[in-house]
Design a protein around this motif. Structure first.
Motif, mmCIF file in Angstrom:
data_model
loop_
_atom_site.group_PDB
_atom_site.id
_atom_site.type_symbol
_atom_site.label_atom_id
_atom_site.label_comp_id
_atom_site.label_asym_id
_atom_site.label_seq_id
_atom_site.Cartn_x
_atom_site.Cartn_y
_atom_site.Cartn_z
ATOM 1 N N THR A 294 0.828 -1.205 0.000
ATOM 2 C CA THR A 294 0.000 0.000 0.000
ATOM 3 C C THR A 294 0.861 1.252 0.000
ATOM 4 O O THR A 294 0.653 2.173 -0.803
ATOM 5 C CB THR A 294 -0.921 0.016 1.234
ATOM 6 N N ARG A 295 1.834 1.307 0.877
ATOM 7 C CA ARG A 295 2.670 2.509 0.990
ATOM 8 C C ARG A 295 3.521 2.708 -0.257
ATOM 9 O O ARG A 295 3.678 3.832 -0.749
ATOM 10 C CB ARG A 295 3.537 2.403 2.235
ATOM 11 N N GLY A 296 4.082 1.610 -0.771
ATOM 12 C CA GLY A 296 4.890 1.732 -1.977
ATOM 13 C C GLY A 296 4.080 2.177 -3.171
ATOM 14 O O GLY A 296 4.483 3.076 -3.928
ATOM 15 N N ALA A 297 2.908 1.571 -3.348
ATOM 16 C CA ALA A 297 2.050 1.942 -4.472
ATOM 17 C C ALA A 297 1.547 3.373 -4.332
ATOM 18 O O ALA A 297 1.380 4.090 -5.325
ATOM 19 C CB ALA A 297 0.869 0.972 -4.560
ATOM 20 N N ALA A 298 1.301 3.793 -3.090
ATOM 21 C CA ALA A 298 0.841 5.168 -2.859
ATOM 22 C C ALA A 298 1.874 6.169 -3.352
ATOM 23 O O ALA A 298 1.525 7.175 -3.990
ATOM 24 C CB ALA A 298 0.562 5.380 -1.374
ATOM 25 N N LEU A 299 3.141 5.908 -3.071
ATOM 26 C CA LEU A 299 4.206 6.802 -3.534
ATOM 27 C C LEU A 299 4.362 6.738 -5.049
ATOM 28 O O LEU A 299 4.603 7.756 -5.711
ATOM 29 C CB LEU A 299 5.529 6.429 -2.859
ATOM 30 N N ILE B 38 -3.829 6.025 -2.581
ATOM 31 C CA ILE B 38 -3.878 4.648 -2.098
ATOM 32 C C ILE B 38 -3.565 4.637 -0.607
ATOM 33 O O ILE B 38 -2.561 5.199 -0.165
ATOM 34 C CB ILE B 38 -2.877 3.751 -2.858
ATOM 35 N N ASN B 39 -4.457 3.993 0.160
ATOM 36 C CA ASN B 39 -4.308 3.876 1.606
ATOM 37 C C ASN B 39 -4.759 2.489 2.051
ATOM 38 O O ASN B 39 -5.221 1.687 1.235
ATOM 39 C CB ASN B 39 -5.138 4.947 2.317
ATOM 40 N N ALA B 40 -4.631 2.222 3.334
ATOM 41 C CA ALA B 40 -5.056 0.925 3.871
ATOM 42 C C ALA B 40 -5.802 1.117 5.182
ATOM 43 O O ALA B 40 -5.587 2.097 5.907
ATOM 44 C CB ALA B 40 -3.853 0.013 4.096
ATOM 45 N N VAL B 41 -6.663 0.170 5.491
ATOM 46 C CA VAL B 41 -7.285 0.045 6.803
ATOM 47 C C VAL B 41 -6.861 -1.302 7.374
ATOM 48 O O VAL B 41 -6.903 -2.322 6.683
ATOM 49 C CB VAL B 41 -8.825 0.129 6.727
ATOM 50 N N SER B 42 -6.438 -1.293 8.635
ATOM 51 C CA SER B 42 -6.015 -2.524 9.303
ATOM 52 C C SER B 42 -6.964 -2.824 10.464
ATOM 53 O O SER B 42 -6.789 -2.312 11.575
ATOM 54 C CB SER B 42 -4.577 -2.384 9.821
ATOM 55 N N PRO B 43 -7.994 -3.630 10.209
ATOM 56 C CA PRO B 43 -8.941 -3.952 11.290
ATOM 57 C C PRO B 43 -8.322 -4.899 12.308
ATOM 58 O O PRO B 43 -7.487 -5.744 11.979
ATOM 59 C CB PRO B 43 -10.094 -4.644 10.552
ATOM 60 N N GLY B 44 -8.770 -4.741 13.540
ATOM 61 C CA GLY B 44 -8.485 -5.721 14.566
ATOM 62 C C GLY B 44 -9.667 -6.672 14.671
ATOM 63 O O GLY B 44 -10.372 -6.892 13.679
ATOM 64 N N PRO B 45 -9.927 -7.226 15.858
ATOM 65 C CA PRO B 45 -11.070 -8.128 16.012
ATOM 66 C C PRO B 45 -12.368 -7.421 15.623
ATOM 67 O O PRO B 45 -12.704 -6.367 16.164
ATOM 68 C CB PRO B 45 -11.053 -8.468 17.505
ATOM 69 N N VAL C 32 -4.554 12.549 2.367
ATOM 70 C CA VAL C 32 -4.071 11.350 3.060
ATOM 71 C C VAL C 32 -3.564 10.360 2.016
ATOM 72 O O VAL C 32 -4.326 9.852 1.194
ATOM 73 C CB VAL C 32 -5.194 10.710 3.907
ATOM 74 N N VAL C 33 -2.275 10.089 2.052
ATOM 75 C CA VAL C 33 -1.618 9.242 1.036
ATOM 76 C C VAL C 33 -0.702 8.247 1.749
ATOM 77 O O VAL C 33 0.173 8.639 2.518
ATOM 78 C CB VAL C 33 -0.791 10.101 0.059
ATOM 79 N N GLY C 34 -0.906 6.963 1.496
ATOM 80 C CA GLY C 34 -0.032 5.943 2.073
ATOM 81 C C GLY C 34 -0.270 5.687 3.532
ATOM 82 O O GLY C 34 0.598 5.122 4.219
ATOM 83 N N ALA C 35 -1.434 6.045 4.045
ATOM 84 C CA ALA C 35 -1.734 5.801 5.454
ATOM 85 C C ALA C 35 -2.188 4.365 5.675
ATOM 86 O O ALA C 35 -2.703 3.720 4.766
ATOM 87 C CB ALA C 35 -2.828 6.755 5.932
ATOM 88 N N ASP C 36 -1.982 3.875 6.891
ATOM 89 C CA ASP C 36 -2.470 2.554 7.299
ATOM 90 C C ASP C 36 -3.247 2.775 8.585
ATOM 91 O O ASP C 36 -2.682 2.850 9.663
ATOM 92 C CB ASP C 36 -1.295 1.600 7.501
ATOM 93 N N LEU C 37 -4.563 2.916 8.458
ATOM 94 C CA LEU C 37 -5.424 3.291 9.574
ATOM 95 C C LEU C 37 -5.823 2.044 10.361
ATOM 96 O O LEU C 37 -6.537 1.169 9.836
ATOM 97 C CB LEU C 37 -6.664 4.020 9.032
#
Length: 254
Positions: free
Chosen positions: A170-175, A184-191, A241-246
């Protein structure tokens, strides 16, 4: 309800259940025309029916994200039906290969990499190739996980490796592609309240009890809460917001 996506076309992979279905419904509720993709037609048709019953527009496309031709066909379907591809959410993934590294089956390992990593790469590639030809570009959100770069759990190393790769991809493609007008960004869900967060043989009630001690928030995240994070990153509200992982995990990795 706001209408941040009115007139926009969106593609959601793994949209037959869980987070993918919740995201597809949320996008449609905010005005998007949604293509829902996945390997099994039945669940996709159910997602389409739910969207249409609420007054939205949707199209089901059967696709295996580990096959380039399938992903390219899904992108083409969005453009053919709705005229563009403005938003993409790469959610399809599997939790396979449980157990210590030395005991992980090779086929399970390859399945994790094929779907969770190669599948996101192939989807990203097809989506960006379309979006960068459009005057308005587009926005892509990949679904990673709090298990990966953010934390590790015993017996889930294969899954962690695959989701860590999604975060880095995600971060590489965002750049690589922000200059093309594609965010391009990402979401990282927990439970989250899905079957994937249940331990083998565990009931929802048992999971709820476990969450009280394992997660600072004291509960799983709801599907709507994860979908809200995805829609924020996909919307103009997150224009810078670019390359974030929320991370959306109730404080588990805080």
């Amino acid at each position: 309800m706001t209408q941040r996506f009115t007139g926009r076309a969106a593609l959601v992979t793994g949209a037959g259940s869980g987070i993918g279905r919740a995201v597809a419904r949320a996008l449609a509720a905010e005005g998007a025309n949604v293509v829902v993709a996945g390997r099994r037609r039945g669940p996709l048709d159910e997602t389409v029916a739910l969207i249409e019953e609420a007054g939205g527009k949707a199209l089901a496309v059967t696709a295996d994200v580990s096959r380039a031709a399938d992903v390219e066909a899904a992108v083409a379907a969005a453009v053919d039906r709705f005229g563009s591809l403005d938003v993409a959410v790469n959610n399809a993934g599997v939790l396979d290969g449980r157990g210590p590294v030395a005991d992980v089956d090779e086929d399970a390992w390859r399945r994790l990499i094929d779907i969770n990593v190669t599948g996101v790469f192939l989807a990203l590639r097809a989506e960006v190739r379309r979006m960068r030809t459009q005057p308005g570009g587009g926005a892509i959100v990949n679904i990673a996980s709090r298990i990966g770069v953010h934390s590790r759990l015993p017996g889930t190393t294969g899954y962690a490796v695959s989701k860590a790769a999604v975060s880095v991809l995600t971060r590489g493609a965002a750049l690589d592609h922000i200059a093309d007008g594609v965010r391009i960004n990402a979401v990282s869900p927990g439970p989250t309240e899905t079957a994937m967060s249940l331990r083998p043989g565990e009931t929802e009630a048992q999971r709820a009890e476990r969450m009280r001690s394992e997660v600072p928030l004291g509960r799983t995240s709801t599907l709507d809460e994860v979908a809200a994070a995805v829609l924020y990153l996909a919307s103009d509200d997150a224009a810078s917001v670019v390359g974030a992982d929320l991370v959306v995990d109730g404080g588990a990795t805080a």
